[in-house]
Write a protein that holds these residues in place. Structure first.
Motif, PDB file in Angstrom:
ATOM      1  N   SER A   1       0.789  -1.147  -0.139  1.00 11.12           N
ATOM      2  CA  SER A   1       0.021   0.013   0.142  1.00 11.12           C
ATOM      3  C   SER A   1       0.985   1.247   0.013  1.00 11.12           C
ATOM      4  N   LEU A   2       1.912   1.215   0.755  1.00  8.30           N
ATOM      5  CA  LEU A   2       2.648   2.450   0.921  1.00  8.30           C
ATOM      6  C   LEU A   2       3.560   2.709  -0.585  1.00  8.30           C
ATOM      7  N   LYS A   3       3.905   1.694  -1.137  1.00 10.87           N
ATOM      8  CA  LYS A   3       4.356   1.644  -2.417  1.00 10.87           C
ATOM      9  C   LYS A   3       3.603   2.480  -3.373  1.00 10.87           C
ATOM     10  N   PHE A   4       2.609   1.889  -3.414  1.00  4.99           N
ATOM     11  CA  PHE A   4       1.366   2.458  -4.423  1.00  4.99           C
ATOM     12  C   PHE A   4       1.334   3.732  -4.109  1.00  4.99           C
ATOM     13  N   HIS A   5       1.073   4.326  -2.853  1.00  6.64           N
ATOM     14  CA  HIS A   5       0.732   5.579  -2.178  1.00  6.64           C
ATOM     15  C   HIS A   5       1.822   6.411  -2.662  1.00  6.64           C
ATOM     16  N   TYR A   6       2.961   6.051  -2.516  1.00  4.92           N
ATOM     17  CA  TYR A   6       4.100   7.009  -2.709  1.00  4.92           C
ATOM     18  C   TYR A   6       4.756   7.008  -4.054  1.00  4.92           C
ATOM     19  N   GLN A   7       4.940   5.668  -4.652  1.00  3.27           N
ATOM     20  CA  GLN A   7       5.641   5.571  -5.949  1.00  3.27           C
ATOM     21  C   GLN A   7       4.769   5.844  -7.049  1.00  3.27           C
ATOM     22  N   ASP A   8       3.470   5.564  -6.788  1.00  4.52           N
ATOM     23  CA  ASP A   8       2.609   5.632  -7.992  1.00  4.52           C
ATOM     24  C   ASP A   8       1.951   7.038  -7.744  1.00  4.52           C
ATOM     25  N   ILE A   9       1.009   7.265  -6.765  1.00  6.68           N
ATOM     26  CA  ILE A   9       0.190   8.103  -6.644  1.00  6.68           C
ATOM     27  C   ILE A   9       1.099   9.807  -6.458  1.00  6.68           C
ATOM     28  N   GLN A  10       1.784   9.795  -5.416  1.00  6.83           N
ATOM     29  CA  GLN A  10       2.687  10.907  -5.251  1.00  6.83           C
ATOM     30  C   GLN A  10       3.521  11.312  -6.284  1.00  6.83           C
ATOM     31  N   SER A  11       4.238  10.346  -6.786  1.00  9.62           N
ATOM     32  CA  SER A  11       5.362  10.426  -7.790  1.00  9.62           C
ATOM     33  C   SER A  11       4.505  11.141  -9.019  1.00  9.62           C
ATOM     34  N   HIS A  12       3.380  10.693  -9.441  1.00  6.36           N
ATOM     35  CA  HIS A  12       2.475  11.009 -10.597  1.00  6.36           C
ATOM     36  C   HIS A  12       2.161  12.616 -10.345  1.00  6.36           C
ATOM     37  N   TYR A  13       1.760  12.971  -9.149  1.00  2.00           N
ATOM     38  CA  TYR A  13       1.626  14.582  -9.138  1.00  2.00           C
ATOM     39  C   TYR A  13       2.997  15.273  -9.039  1.00  2.00           C
ATOM     40  N   CYS A  14       4.011  14.515  -8.880  1.00  3.53           N
ATOM     41  CA  CYS A  14       5.396  15.308  -8.816  1.00  3.53           C
ATOM     42  C   CYS A  14       5.846  15.484 -10.250  1.00  3.53           C
ATOM     43  N   ARG A  15       5.791  14.535 -11.081  1.00  3.19           N
ATOM     44  CA  ARG A  15       5.959  14.886 -12.566  1.00  3.19           C
ATOM     45  C   ARG A  15       4.831  15.782 -13.166  1.00  3.19           C
ATOM     46  N   LYS A  16       3.874  15.512 -12.809  1.00  7.32           N
ATOM     47  CA  LYS A  16       2.791  16.405 -13.491  1.00  7.32           C
ATOM     48  C   LYS A  16       2.963  17.942 -12.943  1.00  7.32           C
ATOM     49  N   LEU A  17       3.081  18.245 -11.879  1.00  5.76           N
ATOM     50  CA  LEU A  17       3.370  19.680 -11.654  1.00  5.76           C
ATOM     51  C   LEU A  17       4.753  20.130 -12.358  1.00  5.76           C
ATOM     52  N   ASN A  18       5.642  19.253 -12.196  1.00  6.85           N
ATOM     53  CA  ASN A  18       6.863  19.952 -13.339  1.00  6.85           C
ATOM     54  C   ASN A  18       6.355  20.161 -14.529  1.00  6.85           C
ATOM     55  N   TYR A  19       5.660  19.482 -15.121  1.00  7.51           N
ATOM     56  CA  TYR A  19       5.205  19.856 -16.748  1.00  7.51           C
ATOM     57  C   TYR A  19       4.346  21.010 -16.399  1.00  7.51           C
ATOM     58  N   LEU A  20       3.247  21.094 -15.526  1.00  4.57           N
ATOM     59  CA  LEU A  20       2.420  22.110 -15.726  1.00  4.57           C
ATOM     60  C   LEU A  20       3.173  23.553 -15.326  1.00  4.57           C
ATOM     61  N   LEU A  21       4.189  23.492 -14.634  1.00  5.64           N
ATOM     62  CA  LEU A  21       4.847  24.829 -14.160  1.00  5.64           C
ATOM     63  C   LEU A  21       5.870  25.359 -15.304  1.00  5.64           C
ATOM     64  N   GLU A  22       6.109  24.358 -16.218  1.00  4.23           N
ATOM     65  CA  GLU A  22       6.950  24.741 -17.341  1.00  4.23           C
ATOM     66  C   GLU A  22       6.679  26.172 -17.995  1.00  4.23           C
ATOM     67  N   GLY A  23       7.419  27.030 -17.936  1.00  4.71           N
ATOM     68  CA  GLY A  23       7.207  28.346 -18.712  1.00  4.71           C
ATOM     69  C   GLY A  23       6.431  29.109 -17.823  1.00  4.71           C
ATOM     70  N   THR A  24       5.864  28.905 -16.491  1.00  2.00           N
ATOM     71  CA  THR A  24       5.187  29.787 -15.921  1.00  2.00           C
ATOM     72  C   THR A  24       6.040  30.959 -14.788  1.00  2.00           C
ATOM     73  N   GLY A  25       7.346  30.817 -14.937  1.00  2.00           N
ATOM     74  CA  GLY A  25       8.347  31.381 -14.038  1.00  2.00           C
ATOM     75  C   GLY A  25       8.196  31.081 -12.728  1.00  2.00           C
ATOM     76  N   HIS A  26       7.458  30.103 -12.208  1.00  2.06           N
ATOM     77  CA  HIS A  26       7.485  29.519 -11.064  1.00  2.06           C
ATOM     78  C   HIS A  26       8.013  28.233 -10.612  1.00  2.06           C
ATOM     79  N   GLU A  27       8.691  27.911 -11.552  1.00  2.00           N
ATOM     80  CA  GLU A  27       9.350  26.404 -11.467  1.00  2.00           C
ATOM     81  C   GLU A  27      10.475  26.244 -10.117  1.00  2.00           C
ATOM     82  N   MET A  28      10.960  27.349  -9.814  1.00  2.00           N
ATOM     83  CA  MET A  28      11.709  27.287  -8.711  1.00  2.00           C
ATOM     84  C   MET A  28      10.992  27.800  -7.208  1.00  2.00           C
TER      85      MET A  28
END
Length: 246
Positions: free
Chosen positions: A20-47
């Motif tokens: 359960s922890l692996k699914f929660h952390y490696q699948d769910i949370q990592s998905h949000y991290c990858r998605k946020l990096n993509y969404l912030l591209e070009g916004t000036g808020h990357e850092m």
């Protein structure tokens, strides 16, 4: 992505199995991290810091998909550091704070459980310092107390289905009970000590309610319940329903 404060292979006993922890952390949370990096591209808020992103996109009510994604990363990361396998016991000082605000540790757990069980849909349960006292509030979807006046988060619990379905199916009550056994009270105390100016913790209104048998947490019209209900209404009114935008 923030690292877990414990080995992922061991899970977080007794609440999360390793699977359960692996699914929660490696699948769910990592998905949000990858998605946020993509969404912030070009916004000036990357850092920008995660908290700054959350506050900016909530206050200006733009790009709710960025707000939701950043908030889910923050909420999960905060929850992990609130927890430890089988928990860390509270100090005498922390016990006194809980007793002042909720009457006893047992009543705190009862109120927390009832708040979780009465929540509807995807949500998070929070222990917050609220202008000198402790409150339990439930936020809808990805919302959180970050950057809100007088609300300082101390504990966070995930009430989305992905948090408990693998280990508990639909038995949310057992999930909540096991989660309460894994609280890192040393972390909660450290967070309280960091608040400036240092909070003058005042007795909670529920302290004076006589007798466990007379308490109906679901319908108690105390100020704390009003705070929680207003908080949930605000989030449902202002936050988008879809936190998985294309």
């Amino acid at each position: 992505m923030p690292r877990l404060p414990f080995p992922i292979e061991d899970g977080i006993e007794p609440v999360f199995s390793s699977r359960s922890l692996k699914f929660h952390y490696q699948d769910i949370q990592s998905h949000y991290c990858r998605k946020l990096n993509y969404l912030l591209e070009g916004t000036g808020h990357e850092m920008r810091r995660l908290e700054e992103i959350i506050v900016f996109y909530r206050e200006y009510n733009v790009a709710p998909h960025i707000f939701n994604t950043a908030s889910m990363i923050y909420n999960h990361s905060f929850m992990w550091i609130c927890m430890s396998p089988y928990g860390e016991p509270p100090s005498a000082w922390m016990k006194n704070i809980i007793n002042l605000n909720f009457g006893s540790m047992e009543r705190f757990k009862l109120i927390w459980k009832m708040k979780c069980l009465q929540s509807f849909g995807c949500s998070w349960c929070w222990l917050v310092e609220n202008d000198g006292r402790l409150d339990i509030v439930v936020s809808a979807n990805a919302a959180n107390p970050v950057g809100r006046a007088r609300l300082n988060p101390l504990l966070a619990m995930d009430l989305w289905e992905h948090a408990y379905m693998i280990d508990y199916g639909t038995d949310v009550e057992r999930y909540v009970e096991n989660w309460l056994r894994c609280i890192n009270w040393q972390f909660v105390e450290a967070m309280l000590q960091k608040i400036e100016p240092h909070p003058n913790i005042v007795p909670h209104p529920w302290e004076n309610v006589p007798g466990e048998e007379s308490i109906n947490v679901l319908t108690d019209p105390s100020p704390e319940n009003v705070v929680a209900e207003a908080y949930q209404k605000e989030e449902r009114d202002n936050e988008p329903d879809d936190i998985y935008p294309d």
